[in-house]
Design a protein around this motif. Sequence first.
Motif, mmCIF file in Angstrom:
data_model
loop_
_atom_site.group_PDB
_atom_site.id
_atom_site.type_symbol
_atom_site.label_atom_id
_atom_site.label_comp_id
_atom_site.label_asym_id
_atom_site.label_seq_id
_atom_site.Cartn_x
_atom_site.Cartn_y
_atom_site.Cartn_z
ATOM 1 N N GLY A 100 0.815 -1.208 0.000
ATOM 2 C CA GLY A 100 0.000 0.000 0.000
ATOM 3 C C GLY A 100 0.848 1.257 0.000
ATOM 4 N N PHE A 101 1.925 1.219 0.745
ATOM 5 C CA PHE A 101 2.834 2.366 0.830
ATOM 6 C C PHE A 101 3.367 2.754 -0.542
ATOM 7 C CE2 PHE A 101 7.050 4.243 1.451
ATOM 8 C CZ PHE A 101 6.800 5.212 2.409
ATOM 9 N N ILE A 102 3.835 1.769 -1.306
ATOM 10 C CA ILE A 102 4.404 2.083 -2.611
ATOM 11 C C ILE A 102 3.321 2.425 -3.631
ATOM 12 C CG2 ILE A 102 6.445 0.670 -2.185
ATOM 13 C CD1 ILE A 102 5.304 -1.450 -4.049
ATOM 14 N N SER A 103 2.062 2.132 -3.289
ATOM 15 C CA SER A 103 0.945 2.487 -4.165
ATOM 16 C C SER A 103 0.331 3.837 -3.815
ATOM 17 C CB SER A 103 -0.145 1.409 -4.088
ATOM 18 O OG SER A 103 0.373 0.126 -4.396
ATOM 19 N N GLY A 104 0.798 4.433 -2.714
ATOM 20 C CA GLY A 104 0.311 5.752 -2.327
ATOM 21 C C GLY A 104 -0.936 5.771 -1.479
ATOM 22 N N THR A 105 -1.419 4.600 -1.047
ATOM 23 C CA THR A 105 -2.619 4.576 -0.208
ATOM 24 C C THR A 105 -2.240 4.773 1.255
ATOM 25 O OG1 THR A 105 -2.548 2.181 0.137
ATOM 26 C CG2 THR A 105 -3.738 2.984 -1.794
ATOM 27 N N ARG A 121 1.796 -6.522 25.861
ATOM 28 C CA ARG A 121 1.302 -5.756 27.000
ATOM 29 C C ARG A 121 0.883 -4.340 26.606
ATOM 30 N NH1 ARG A 121 2.342 -7.911 32.014
ATOM 31 N NH2 ARG A 121 0.778 -6.347 32.597
ATOM 32 N N LEU A 122 1.537 -3.780 25.616
ATOM 33 C CA LEU A 122 1.078 -2.517 25.049
ATOM 34 C C LEU A 122 1.315 -2.547 23.551
ATOM 35 C CD1 LEU A 122 3.493 -0.353 24.063
ATOM 36 C CD2 LEU A 122 3.769 -0.052 26.503
ATOM 37 N N GLY A 123 0.532 -1.766 22.834
ATOM 38 C CA GLY A 123 0.685 -1.728 21.386
ATOM 39 C C GLY A 123 0.302 -0.377 20.814
ATOM 40 N N ILE A 124 0.926 -0.043 19.696
ATOM 41 C CA ILE A 124 0.602 1.163 18.943
ATOM 42 C C ILE A 124 0.421 0.777 17.474
ATOM 43 C CG2 ILE A 124 1.505 3.341 18.016
ATOM 44 C CD1 ILE A 124 2.853 3.857 20.660
ATOM 45 N N ILE A 125 -0.661 1.252 16.885
ATOM 46 C CA ILE A 125 -0.837 1.256 15.431
ATOM 47 C C ILE A 125 -0.805 2.725 15.026
ATOM 48 C CG2 ILE A 125 -2.315 0.638 13.488
ATOM 49 C CD1 ILE A 125 -3.664 -1.434 15.334
ATOM 50 N N ASP A 126 0.212 3.116 14.277
ATOM 51 C CA ASP A 126 0.401 4.530 13.942
ATOM 52 C C ASP A 126 0.293 4.726 12.440
ATOM 53 O OD1 ASP A 126 1.217 7.182 15.178
ATOM 54 O OD2 ASP A 126 2.685 7.036 13.561
ATOM 55 N N GLN A 127 -0.533 5.681 12.015
ATOM 56 C CA GLN A 127 -0.634 6.034 10.600
ATOM 57 C C GLN A 127 -0.080 7.452 10.431
ATOM 58 O OE1 GLN A 127 -1.401 7.575 7.662
ATOM 59 N NE2 GLN A 127 -0.535 5.677 6.875
ATOM 60 N N LYS A 189 -22.621 -8.829 6.703
ATOM 61 C CA LYS A 189 -23.295 -7.757 5.966
ATOM 62 C C LYS A 189 -22.413 -7.158 4.882
ATOM 63 C CE LYS A 189 -23.964 -3.851 8.186
ATOM 64 N NZ LYS A 189 -24.549 -2.853 9.110
ATOM 65 N N LEU A 190 -21.104 -7.032 5.162
ATOM 66 C CA LEU A 190 -20.195 -6.353 4.241
ATOM 67 C C LEU A 190 -18.792 -6.907 4.418
ATOM 68 C CD1 LEU A 190 -19.549 -3.971 2.261
ATOM 69 C CD2 LEU A 190 -19.199 -2.556 4.294
ATOM 70 N N THR A 191 -18.104 -7.150 3.298
ATOM 71 C CA THR A 191 -16.713 -7.599 3.329
ATOM 72 C C THR A 191 -15.869 -6.635 2.507
ATOM 73 O OG1 THR A 191 -17.375 -9.926 3.491
ATOM 74 C CG2 THR A 191 -15.122 -9.477 2.793
ATOM 75 N N ARG A 192 -14.726 -6.236 3.065
ATOM 76 C CA ARG A 192 -13.814 -5.316 2.387
ATOM 77 C C ARG A 192 -12.392 -5.851 2.515
ATOM 78 N NH1 ARG A 192 -15.959 -2.369 -1.114
ATOM 79 N NH2 ARG A 192 -14.487 -0.655 -0.853
ATOM 80 N N PHE A 193 -11.534 -5.409 1.581
ATOM 81 C CA PHE A 193 -10.151 -5.887 1.539
ATOM 82 C C PHE A 193 -9.168 -4.716 1.429
ATOM 83 C CE2 PHE A 193 -12.708 -9.297 -0.359
ATOM 84 C CZ PHE A 193 -12.291 -10.375 0.396
ATOM 85 N N GLY A 194 -7.913 -5.001 1.829
ATOM 86 C CA GLY A 194 -6.802 -4.144 1.459
ATOM 87 C C GLY A 194 -6.316 -3.122 2.459
#
Length: 274
Positions: A100-105, A121-127, A189-194
């Motif tokens: 995704g990074f190299i695709s610009g998303t 024990r701890l986690g970060i998801i950073d965008q 109800k809904l499925t999404r990818f990517g």
Amino acid sequence: MQDIDSVAFQAELWSVAEELAEAARAAILPHFRQVGLSADNKERDGFDPVTIADKAAEEAMRAVLHTRRPQDAILGEEFGNTAGTSGLTWVLDPIDGTRGFISGTPTWGVLISLNDESGPRLGIIDQPYIGERFCGGFGRAEMIGPHGNADLGARTTTDLDQAILFSTFPEVGHLEERAAFEAVAVEVKLTRFGCDCYAYALLAAGQIDLVIEAGLNSYDIAAPIAVIEAAGGIVTDWQGGKVHEGGRALAAATPELHAKALKILNHSLSKQRS
């Protein structure tokens, strides 16, 4: 070894984790959406890209740990294992979603987890590009973003026909894994990818209900486990056991939804093998 249940020690660990996230942001953003960014392929029979940004981000995070927590072990996607003496391990994925990074998303993210012998024990998801950070662990479940701070909280969905399901790849994994996934997908109800790791962040933020994936490494799933569990969700392997070392993952907003998806996954796998 310091007491990980100490409030003061937990605050120190959070300080380190957020410094890691800031270091990764600074290393990555100059490369995102830049014309001419090249990617090397780490797979002989497929496409698993790595860029200068992946390596620079992990190097930046390792430099922080060398200064602030040299006694801790490190497991990073790009540079492997570094031994430690504290019983704690930082699990780092500098860019989860390099395709995704190299695709610009903007659906890739930096994954940071601190594990002890029991798991994350701890986690970060950073965008970094959007400026969103999802933090979970030690009593904290928080999203920090352009609109300010907000508490994380998984949805209360219990029925599959009301659920939104995500996975990174339509093929999910091997053929039998794809078939098992599709057995769940026809019920929702809904499925999404990517969305790569961003899907797990959306589950913790109460936007979706299920994430089902296979073929994961520890650095792909450790941070999402901590964030989702802090938000009240549940993450296991496809047998209901621990998954922080990688493999097949099922993340769900509620135990009821998790149990229903788990039953379908295992029924499909069993049926295919009989």
